[in-house]
Design a protein around this motif. Sequence first.
Motif, PDB file in Angstrom:
ATOM      1  N   LYS A  80     -71.890 121.215 117.601  1.00 52.04           N
ATOM      2  CA  LYS A  80     -72.657 120.238 116.827  1.00 52.04           C
ATOM      3  C   LYS A  80     -72.498 118.844 117.426  1.00 52.04           C
ATOM      4  CE  LYS A  80     -74.172 122.580 113.114  1.00 52.04           C
ATOM      5  NZ  LYS A  80     -75.509 122.505 112.519  1.00 52.04           N
ATOM      6  N   ARG A  81     -73.413 117.959 117.079  1.00 49.59           N
ATOM      7  CA  ARG A  81     -73.276 116.551 117.461  1.00 49.59           C
ATOM      8  C   ARG A  81     -72.074 115.962 116.731  1.00 49.59           C
ATOM      9  NH1 ARG A  81     -77.896 111.825 116.602  1.00 49.59           N
ATOM     10  NH2 ARG A  81     -76.546 110.020 117.064  1.00 49.59           N
ATOM     11  N   ILE A  82     -71.204 115.292 117.460  1.00 48.45           N
ATOM     12  CA  ILE A  82     -70.005 114.671 116.893  1.00 48.45           C
ATOM     13  C   ILE A  82     -70.033 113.181 117.220  1.00 48.45           C
ATOM     14  CG2 ILE A  82     -67.482 114.655 116.833  1.00 48.45           C
ATOM     15  CD1 ILE A  82     -67.547 117.551 117.865  1.00 48.45           C
ATOM     16  N   GLU A  83     -69.881 112.351 116.215  1.00 46.01           N
ATOM     17  CA  GLU A  83     -69.895 110.901 116.394  1.00 46.01           C
ATOM     18  C   GLU A  83     -68.593 110.291 115.878  1.00 46.01           C
ATOM     19  OE1 GLU A  83     -72.009 108.936 117.843  1.00 46.01           O
ATOM     20  OE2 GLU A  83     -73.742 110.266 118.161  1.00 46.01           O
ATOM     21  N   ILE A  84     -68.037 109.348 116.636  1.00 43.19           N
ATOM     22  CA  ILE A  84     -66.798 108.677 116.246  1.00 43.19           C
ATOM     23  C   ILE A  84     -67.117 107.465 115.369  1.00 43.19           C
ATOM     24  CG2 ILE A  84     -64.768 107.417 117.065  1.00 43.19           C
ATOM     25  CD1 ILE A  84     -64.892 109.103 119.625  1.00 43.19           C
ATOM     26  N   ILE A  85     -66.613 107.499 114.137  1.00 47.10           N
ATOM     27  CA  ILE A  85     -66.679 106.357 113.223  1.00 47.10           C
ATOM     28  C   ILE A  85     -65.229 106.023 112.880  1.00 47.10           C
ATOM     29  CG2 ILE A  85     -67.511 105.445 111.025  1.00 47.10           C
ATOM     30  CD1 ILE A  85     -69.794 106.190 112.857  1.00 47.10           C
ATOM     31  N   PRO A  86     -64.641 105.034 113.536  1.00 44.12           N
ATOM     32  CA  PRO A  86     -63.215 104.750 113.310  1.00 44.12           C
ATOM     33  C   PRO A  86     -62.931 104.374 111.860  1.00 44.12           C
ATOM     34  CG  PRO A  86     -64.059 103.554 115.226  1.00 44.12           C
ATOM     35  CD  PRO A  86     -65.250 104.106 114.501  1.00 44.12           C
ATOM     36  N   HIS A  87     -61.710 104.659 111.419  1.00 46.62           N
ATOM     37  CA  HIS A  87     -61.248 104.097 110.163  1.00 46.62           C
ATOM     38  C   HIS A  87     -61.135 102.582 110.340  1.00 46.62           C
ATOM     39  CE1 HIS A  87     -60.812 108.031 108.753  1.00 46.62           C
ATOM     40  NE2 HIS A  87     -59.539 108.240 108.980  1.00 46.62           N
ATOM     41  N   GLY A  88     -60.900 101.881 109.253  1.00 50.54           N
ATOM     42  CA  GLY A  88     -60.857 100.425 109.326  1.00 50.54           C
ATOM     43  C   GLY A  88     -59.669  99.826 108.611  1.00 50.54           C
ATOM     44  N   VAL A  89     -59.664  98.505 108.573  1.00 51.43           N
ATOM     45  CA  VAL A  89     -58.630  97.757 107.859  1.00 51.43           C
ATOM     46  C   VAL A  89     -59.321  96.639 107.088  1.00 51.43           C
ATOM     47  CG1 VAL A  89     -58.208  96.215 109.842  1.00 51.43           C
ATOM     48  CG2 VAL A  89     -56.439  96.523 108.091  1.00 51.43           C
ATOM     49  N   ASN A  90     -58.841  96.368 105.905  1.00 44.58           N
ATOM     50  CA  ASN A  90     -59.363  95.284 105.077  1.00 44.58           C
ATOM     51  C   ASN A  90     -58.592  94.009 105.429  1.00 44.58           C
ATOM     52  OD1 ASN A  90     -60.122  93.460 103.096  1.00 44.58           O
ATOM     53  ND2 ASN A  90     -60.065  94.958 101.436  1.00 44.58           N
ATOM     54  N   LEU A  91     -59.223  93.136 106.205  1.00 43.98           N
ATOM     55  CA  LEU A  91     -58.539  91.937 106.686  1.00 43.98           C
ATOM     56  C   LEU A  91     -58.323  90.901 105.585  1.00 43.98           C
ATOM     57  CD1 LEU A  91     -60.206  91.470 110.192  1.00 43.98           C
ATOM     58  CD2 LEU A  91     -57.975  92.468 109.647  1.00 43.98           C
ATOM     59  N   LYS A  92     -58.964  91.092 104.433  1.00 43.44           N
ATOM     60  CA  LYS A  92     -58.690  90.198 103.309  1.00 43.44           C
ATOM     61  C   LYS A  92     -57.335  90.518 102.679  1.00 43.44           C
ATOM     62  CE  LYS A  92     -63.540  89.351 102.087  1.00 43.44           C
ATOM     63  NZ  LYS A  92     -64.578  89.487 101.029  1.00 43.44           N
ATOM     64  N   ILE A  93     -56.876  91.756 102.869  1.00 42.03           N
ATOM     65  CA  ILE A  93     -55.582  92.177 102.326  1.00 42.03           C
ATOM     66  C   ILE A  93     -54.505  92.165 103.407  1.00 42.03           C
ATOM     67  CG2 ILE A  93     -54.309  94.108 101.313  1.00 42.03           C
ATOM     68  CD1 ILE A  93     -56.850  94.873  99.835  1.00 42.03           C
ATOM     69  N   PHE A  94     -54.836  92.703 104.585  1.00 45.33           N
ATOM     70  CA  PHE A  94     -53.856  92.818 105.668  1.00 45.33           C
ATOM     71  C   PHE A  94     -54.158  91.752 106.726  1.00 45.33           C
ATOM     72  CE2 PHE A  94     -54.325  97.068 103.814  1.00 45.33           C
ATOM     73  CZ  PHE A  94     -52.998  97.352 103.482  1.00 45.33           C
ATOM     74  N   ASN A  95     -53.336  90.709 106.767  1.00 52.22           N
ATOM     75  CA  ASN A  95     -53.530  89.623 107.725  1.00 52.22           C
ATOM     76  C   ASN A  95     -52.219  88.863 107.901  1.00 52.22           C
ATOM     77  OD1 ASN A  95     -53.538  87.196 105.789  1.00 52.22           O
ATOM     78  ND2 ASN A  95     -55.123  88.529 104.893  1.00 52.22           N
ATOM     79  N   THR A  96     -52.204  87.926 108.814  1.00 49.93           N
ATOM     80  CA  THR A  96     -50.967  87.216 109.145  1.00 49.93           C
ATOM     81  C   THR A  96     -50.644  86.078 108.179  1.00 49.93           C
ATOM     82  OG1 THR A  96     -52.208  85.806 110.681  1.00 49.93           O
ATOM     83  CG2 THR A  96     -51.156  87.767 111.606  1.00 49.93           C
ATOM     84  N   GLU A  97     -51.502  85.847 107.183  1.00 51.11           N
ATOM     85  CA  GLU A  97     -51.249  84.787 106.207  1.00 51.11           C
ATOM     86  C   GLU A  97     -50.630  85.310 104.916  1.00 51.11           C
ATOM     87  OE1 GLU A  97     -51.712  81.639 107.138  1.00 51.11           O
ATOM     88  OE2 GLU A  97     -52.343  82.485 109.072  1.00 51.11           O
ATOM     89  N   VAL A  98     -50.448  86.600 104.814  1.00 49.51           N
ATOM     90  CA  VAL A  98     -49.888  87.202 103.600  1.00 49.51           C
ATOM     91  C   VAL A  98     -48.439  86.744 103.415  1.00 49.51           C
ATOM     92  CG1 VAL A  98     -49.216  89.400 102.543  1.00 49.51           C
ATOM     93  CG2 VAL A  98     -51.388  89.223 103.771  1.00 49.51           C
ATOM     94  N   PRO A  99     -48.033  86.376 102.199  1.00 46.96           N
ATOM     95  CA  PRO A  99     -46.623  86.011 101.975  1.00 46.96           C
ATOM     96  C   PRO A  99     -45.706  87.224 102.105  1.00 46.96           C
ATOM     97  CG  PRO A  99     -47.820  86.098  99.889  1.00 46.96           C
ATOM     98  CD  PRO A  99     -48.849  86.239 100.978  1.00 46.96           C
ATOM     99  N   LYS A 100     -44.453  86.972 102.407  1.00 47.44           N
ATOM    100  CA  LYS A 100     -43.499  88.056 102.582  1.00 47.44           C
ATOM    101  C   LYS A 100     -43.054  88.617 101.230  1.00 47.44           C
ATOM    102  CE  LYS A 100     -41.807  86.435 107.043  1.00 47.44           C
ATOM    103  NZ  LYS A 100     -40.634  86.073 107.867  1.00 47.44           N
ATOM    104  N   ALA A 101     -42.575  89.858 101.257  1.00 50.01           N
ATOM    105  CA  ALA A 101     -42.101  90.517 100.035  1.00 50.01           C
ATOM    106  C   ALA A 101     -40.789  89.885  99.580  1.00 50.01           C
ATOM    107  CB  ALA A 101     -41.910  92.008 100.288  1.00 50.01           C
TER     108      ALA A 101
END
Length: 354
Positions: free
Chosen positions: A126-147
């Motif tokens: 069958k035809r196979i197409e790559i659709i990568p998973h993603g990341v939500n940059l509004k949640i995961f980013n370098t400005e997030v405060p530490k735990a």
Amino acid sequence: MKLNLIANIFGNTGYNIHSYNLAKALIAEGIDLGIESSRPQNWQQSELAEQLQKNYHYEPTIMIATPEWWDLSAGDRLPFFGPFGVFEGTKIPYGWKLRAQKEHINVIFVPSEHTKQSFINAGITKRIEIIPHGVNLKIFNTEVPKADFPQLKEGYFKFLFVGGWKDGVNDRKGLDILLRAFCAEFKPEEKVQLICKLNMAYQSPENVLYNIDLLQLPKNRPEIIMLLNDGPEKELAKIYRSCDCFVMPSKAEAFCMPCLEALACGLSVIATNYGGQTDYLPKEGLINISGMTRATGEFQIYAETEWAIPDQAHLQQLMRNAFEGKIKPNPEIAKNYTWNNSAKKLVKILEEFV
């Protein structure tokens, strides 16, 4: 474009996270989306409640589920049916192959070159197409405060593992390999910690602690912290931001969303040089494999496949390199792998059929 999505958007598994985030991204792309999903008692409070009430059963349909579900009430879905296939080993099982070749399937979507090859290795034409998973940059980013965890010591270099580990030494995620490598490489007096954030959707705290006891790790070792409670993604992002290097010595991955989340949060990343994460991770953090082994996961799924064996000595070397600042973070990579980008690629393919 009207589109129907069959998927479980509620929960903390990889399938749930994929389904929920892709649904939101498709809506952001202007898709008129209907969703078929199991519904918890409070489903009306979901921000996707409107889509859950739409009856789009006979519209073009995509499905995010394992292949045993692909022909369940899907044969009449016209003019398009495209399921997402996720697999970690060398070859999908025979039962999946039978369903993947069904006539009503137009395209099979996969998250990585690795998973695409696992379908091809089984003889899928069958035809196979790559659709990568993603990341939500509004949640995961370098400005997030530490735990705010008192166990996390100021001035210590912190390694982080995020994932499941329900089968102990037989588990695909390889936490046992990481624990042994950490204890072998670092002395108790070194300023280093290993934080293990376990996804409790896959196991109980008692099961985790039992499997750790079986490893008989040395008592004279640097500190290992086990986090055995689930929480919202915003809290997970804070844990990423509190650490320095993410380590995933798994035996096989279809994509590995935690690696991407860690990149987005500014961590250096060490992961096995086998699996979907090799599509996007820098090569200097990839662990050599010492060979292949028969998969030890669920027999019905993994009976015909193999997993890689991460080389522990090389893992130790890479962890030492990260500790010494020789493996650098590269958060810019994550900007190419957002859920919105995934939705755009999917819509472009759907437009060929609808």
